[in-house]
Design an enzyme around this catalytic site. Structure first.
Site, PDB file in Angstrom:
ATOM      1  CE  LYS A   1      -3.701   2.629   0.911  1.00  0.00           C
ATOM      2  NZ  LYS A   1      -4.494   2.459   2.147  1.00  0.00           N
ATOM      3  CB  VAL A   2       2.677   3.048  -2.261  1.00  0.00           C
ATOM      4  CG1 VAL A   2       3.605   1.889  -1.958  1.00  0.00           C
ATOM      5  CG2 VAL A   2       2.005   2.860  -3.627  1.00  0.00           C
ATOM      6  CB  SER A   3       1.483   8.063  -1.411  1.00  0.00           C
ATOM      7  OG  SER A   3       1.543   8.107  -0.016  1.00  0.00           O
TER       8      SER A   3
ATOM      9  CB  ALA B   1      -1.252  14.192   2.323  1.00  0.00           C
TER      10      ALA B   1
ATOM     11  CG  HIS C   1      -4.936   8.164   7.839  1.00  0.00           C
ATOM     12  ND1 HIS C   1      -5.285   7.775   6.571  1.00  0.00           N
ATOM     13  CD2 HIS C   1      -3.630   7.794   7.989  1.00  0.00           C
ATOM     14  CE1 HIS C   1      -4.267   7.189   5.992  1.00  0.00           C
ATOM     15  NE2 HIS C   1      -3.249   7.185   6.817  1.00  0.00           N
TER      16      HIS C   1
END
Length: 284
Positions: free
Chosen positions: A57-59, A112, A155
């Site tokens: 899971k990555v950005s 983000a 989050h």
């Protein structure tokens, strides 16, 4: 059978999505060897390519650096609306007030941060000052205690920042949605291309089945979610899941892919990421 090595965060959306698969309830899916890690860590692992994980899971922001080695799975990740990162301060402020100021961010390779850079290019004359990377759960206390002037949070901080007496300066998601009309691309699931096209398609099927099983029986995932939720209030965990697990988690679809390509194309135009090739996001 050799277990598939996967790394994702302990956040409720990830544990909710992968609960059924991680616990062997997805028919015909490979068994998983799970590592929990913050997104900044998994981004670094993906860039280095030497950590040994098959799935990460990555950005979305890190994709331009890793797509030669990894394929983007069309499911399992986090996109949505009304779920963007926030810029927080101790006092009411405007974008102009951030000029030359110190800002804490969860990762310089995070989506983000990419959204923040695009926003700041329009809203912060002269740009911000120092950028400090720290784990996302440390950012709000750092802003509250005056260690940094502002913080970029993600989050469940959307629901809890008022508990720290902080003010929302800007919502990166609102800015993105108002200027593009597209959902906000946040976290992606990627897998090594060396696994082969057939295996990659099987992994996508397993991820999609796992999230649908979680929707069908939310109570089944509850122990796993709360075990790793870092003492989070159960109601906040439910809000977190409701915000980040949605139709785009089951399938990116036309709008999801448009959002990802739109973000990375804009960022490349600003010189923030390398440009994407025409087929870089294609799934085998």
């Amino acid at each position: 059978m050799t277990k598939l090595k996967i790394a994702y965060s302990p956040c409720p959306n990830d544990t909710f999505v992968f609960d059924a698969w991680a616990h062997g309830r997805v028919p015909d899916a490979p068994r998983l060897d799970v590592t929990f890690a913050d997104i900044d860590v998994t981004n670094g692992w993906a860039e280095s390519g030497t950590d040994g994980h098959d799935v990460l899971k990555v950005s979305y922001a890190v994709l331009p650096w890793i797509l030669d080695e990894y394929a983007l799975l069309p499911c399992g990740g986090a996109l949505g609306r009304g779920c963007g990162p926030l810029v927080l301060t101790r006092e009411d402020a405007s974008g102009a007030d951030l000029a030359g100021k110190t800002v804490a961010v969860p990762s310089e390779r995070s989506t983000a941060y990419l959204l923040f850079r695009l926003w700041a290019a329009e809203q912060v004359p002269g740009g911000v000052g120092d950028v400090v990377v720290m784990p996302f759960h440390e950012i709000m206390p750092a802003v509250r205690d005056g260690k940094v002037d502002a913080g970029l949070v993600i989050h469940e901080a959307r629901f809890t920042y008022r508990n720290y007496g902080l003010h929302r300066l800007a919502d990166m998601g609102e800015h993105w949605e108002s200027t593009t009309g597209l959902p906000i691309p946040l976290g992606a699931i990627v897998a090594r291309r060396s696994l082969g096209a057939e295996t990659l398609r099987g992994l996508a099927d397993a991820a999609r089945t796992s999230v649908r099983m979680a929707w069908d029986d939310p109570a089944a995932s509850r122990p796993y979610v709360m075990e790793h939720a870092q003492e989070m209030d159960p109601k906040v965990a439910d809000q977190h899941i409701g915000l980040y697990v949605n139709e785009f988690t089951a399938d990116l679809g036309e709008h999801g892919y448009a959002a990802v390509r739109g973000l990375l194309t804009r960022a490349a135009a600003e010189g923030l990421v390398p440009p994407l090739g025409p087929d870089a996001l294609a799934f085998p």
